[in-house]
Motif scaffolding. Structure first.
Motif, PDB file in Angstrom:
ATOM      1  N   GLY A 342       0.815  -1.177  -0.132  1.00 32.57           N
ATOM      2  CA  GLY A 342       0.015  -0.070  -0.016  1.00 32.57           C
ATOM      3  C   GLY A 342       1.066   1.404  -0.110  1.00 32.57           C
ATOM      4  O   GLY A 342       0.456   2.355  -0.678  1.00 32.57           O
ATOM      5  N   ARG A 398      -3.622   2.113   3.341  1.00 36.81           N
ATOM      6  CA  ARG A 398      -4.892   1.581   3.135  1.00 36.81           C
ATOM      7  C   ARG A 398      -5.344   2.523   1.918  1.00 36.81           C
ATOM      8  O   ARG A 398      -5.948   1.689   1.009  1.00 36.81           O
ATOM      9  CB  ARG A 398      -5.740   1.927   4.476  1.00 36.81           C
ATOM     10  N   LEU A 401      -3.566   0.979  -1.122  1.00 37.85           N
ATOM     11  CA  LEU A 401      -4.375  -0.363  -1.434  1.00 37.85           C
ATOM     12  C   LEU A 401      -5.763  -0.182  -1.860  1.00 37.85           C
ATOM     13  O   LEU A 401      -6.035  -0.648  -3.177  1.00 37.85           O
ATOM     14  CB  LEU A 401      -4.565  -1.191  -0.327  1.00 37.85           C
ATOM     15  N   ALA A 415      -7.294  -3.552   0.990  1.00 38.60           N
ATOM     16  CA  ALA A 415      -7.209  -2.541   2.144  1.00 38.60           C
ATOM     17  C   ALA A 415      -7.599  -3.648   3.377  1.00 38.60           C
ATOM     18  O   ALA A 415      -6.985  -3.119   4.570  1.00 38.60           O
ATOM     19  CB  ALA A 415      -8.040  -1.453   2.169  1.00 38.60           C
TER      20      ALA A 415
END
Length: 456
Positions: A342, A398, A401, A415
C-alpha cells in the motif's frame, strides 16, 4: 532463503556488479509481490524442538511435502534441504535451527499472496500432524536454549555458525532461534529504488513495533516486545543496520554495490562445496587473489550469494526486501505485505510516506530502531509518538491499496488485510504485549501455553 545461485558466468568488473542489480528494474505493470515467512517447528507431545533426522524429523517433513506437492528437492550431498516449485517460482527452505520457510512465488495481488499463504499452511499441517509436529506463530523460540536447538545440515550455516560469535553477541540466536516475515518488492528505476529503500529503512522500526511477537526466551520474558529485533542490534555490524549512506546525496545502485563490496565474505561455493573464506574481500575474489582459493575468480553466482549474506533492515538484490517484522499469526502474515504494498506500490501513498520521514535525521532513525524492541509503539521519533506516526502511515497504506483496486471474489479491495494492524494501533497493544499479559495472568508465568494457543 531459497537455494544458492549457481550462475557460473565470470565477473570482470565492478560495472557488471552494478548492472546485475540494475537489471532488476521493471515497469510498474510487471511489479510483483513475493512473501517469505518462517515458522518454528516443535513436537506437540512434549513441546521439544524437531531435529533434522529421524522418522519424525525435518527431513521426513520435507519428504512428505515433496510427495504432496511434487516440487523438486533441493539437495546438499545426500540431504534434502528444501523444495523448489520449478513452474510457479516458490520454494520451501530450512533456516539454521529448522525454521521452516516458504519463499512465495512472485504474485500480482495480495489476494493471491494470502491464498498462497493459507494453502501452504494447510499443506504443511497435512504432512506435519501425522508426524506429531506443530508450528509456533512466534518470532523467536520461547523455551529452548541454543544448545537444545537443532542444527540443519547446510554448509553455509556451518560457516556462519563458526564466524558469528566473532562479530557479535547474538548472531547465533538470530540464526537458530528467530523467525520473520518479509515481503519482496520491485522497483521501476534507480530513482524509484532509492525512494523505496529510504522509506523502507525509515519505517522498518514501525513495522517491528506493529508486528512485535517475540517477548520470551528460554521460558522467561526478555524485557523486549521484539527480542528478534533486539538480537539484530548485536549481530555483525558490518552487514546489518539502517544503511545511513542510503540517505546521502548520490545514493544509487553504485553506492550500494560499494557498501556490499566492503562487507567481508562468508563463503565461496564451488559445486556442492562451501569454502570458508570468512573475513575475505569480494574484491580479492574478483582479482583472483583470494588466499583460500588462489586463482579462483568471481562469478555472477558468487555475487548473488554474497548479496544474500548481507542483512540490513532493507536489502537490495534485484528487488527490495522489507526485513523488519517478527513472524506472526496468519492474518499478520498477510498484513505485512499489505502494509508495504500500500505504501510503496502507489505513487500518492509513496510520496506521502516520503514527506512524513524525509526530515528525520540519522540520529532519529537509529534511536527509533534502538528503542522499538523494548518500547514498541510507545517509542518516540523526531519528537512524535510512534503510535501517532503509525496512524498516518496506515492511512496512507490503506488509501494506496484502495487506489490499486484489486478485488477478491467478495468484492473487497486489498485494504482489508490491514484490519488486524489497525486494531493494534487502535488498542496500543501488539501481539507481544497481549501475550505478556496472558503470561502474567492466566498462564501463571509459564510460557508453555504458547505451544497450544499460538500455533498455525
Amino acid at each position: 532463503m531459497a537455494r544458492d545461485s549457481s550462475n557460473a558466468s565470470p565477473i570482470a568488473s565492478r560495472d557488471e556488479l552494478i548492472a546485475y542489480i540494475a537489471e532488476g528494474a521493471k515497469p510498474a505493470e510487471q511489479w510483483r509481490i513475493g512473501t517469505e515467512h518462517e515458522k518454528i517447528p516443535f513436537y506437540v507431545k512434549d513441546n521439544r524442538p524437531v531435529p533434522y533426522d529421524g522418522p519424525r524429523g525435518i527431513r521426513a517433513l520435507l519428504d512428505g511435502m515433496q510427495g504432496l506437492l511434487g516440487w523438486r528437492p533441493i539437495m546438499e550431498g545426500d540431504h534434502p534441504i528444501g523444495l523448489e516449485d520449478v513452474t510457479g517460482g516458490g520454494a520451501i527452505s530450512l533456516e539454521p535451527g529448522g525454521q521452516f520457510e516458504l519463499s512465495g512465488a512472485p504474485l500480482a495481488t495480495l489476494h493471491q499472496m494470502c491464498c498462497e499463504t493459507h494453502a501452504h499452511l494447510a499443506q504443511v499441517r497435512e504432512v506435519a500432524e501425522p508426524l506429531g509436529i506443530g508450528f509456533l506463530t512466534l518470532g523467536m523460540s520461547p523455551l529452548w536454549s541454543l544448545d537444545e536447538t537443532p542444527v540443519m545440515p547446510k554448509g553455509r550455516y556451518a560457516i556462519m555458525r563458526r564466524y558469528m560469535p566473532k562479530v557479535g553477541r547474538h548472531g547465533l540466536d538470530m540464526m537458530f532461534r528467530t523467525a520473520t516475515v518479509q515481503v519482496n518488492l520491485d522497483f521501476a528505476s534507480e530513482a524509484d529504488m532509492v525512494q523505496k529503500l529510504r522509506i523502507g529503512l525509515a519505517l522498518q522500526p514501525l513495522a517491528t513495533a506493529l508486528f512485535a511477537n517475540s517477548p520470551f526466551t528460554e521460558g522467561r520474558p526478555t524485557g523486549f516486545q521484539s527480542m528478534r529485533s533486539r538480537i539484530w542490534l548485536d549481530t555483525d555490524a558490518d552487514r546489518t543496520g539502517m544503511l545511513p549512506f542510503a540517505f546521502e546525496d548520490g545514493m544509487g545502485y553504485e553506492r550500494y554495490v560499494d557498501w556490499a563490496l566492503d562487507v567481508p565474505m562468508y563463503f565461496v561455493k564451488r559445486g556442492d562445496t562451501y569454502h570458508d573464506v570468512t573475513g575475505a574481500s569480494f574484491k580479492d575474489l574478483m582479482a583472483g587473489r583470494l588466499a583460500a582459493l588462489p586463482g579462483e575468480r568471481a562469478t555472477l553466482a558468487d555475487w548473488a550469494n554474497h548479496l544474500s549474506t548481507l542483512f540490513p533492515e532493507v536489502r537490495l538484490k534485484r528487488y527490495l526486501e522489507m526485513r523488519g517484522a517478527d513472524t506472526g499469526a496468519t492474518p499478520f502474515l498477510c498484513a505485512l505485505p499489505a502494509f508495504w504494498v500500500g505504501l510503496l506500490y502507489d505513487d500518492v501513498a509513496r510520496d506521502g510516506a516520503w514527506q512524513l520521514v524525509k526530515n528525520w535525521s540519522n540520529e532519529d532513525r537509529e534511536a527509533l530502531r534502538r528503542d522499538v524492541p523494548a518500547q514498541g509503539l510507545a517509542a518516540m521519533v523526531a519528537g512524535r509518538p510512534l503510535r501517532e506516526v503509525a496512524r498516518e502511515v496506515l492511512a496512507l497504506s490503506r488509501a494506496g491499496l484502495a487506489r490499486r483496486d484489486h478485488r477478491d471474489a467478495q468484492g473487497r479491495n486489498e485494504a482489508h488485510f490491514l484490519d488486524r494492524v489497525d486494531e493494534v494501533v487502535a488498542s496500543g497493544e501488539n501481539a507481544a504485549q497481549r501475550m505478556l499479559a496472558r503470561y502474567s495472568a492466566d498462564w501463571r508465568e509459564n510460557v508453555e501455553p504458547v505451544f497450544k494457543t499460538f500455533v498455525y
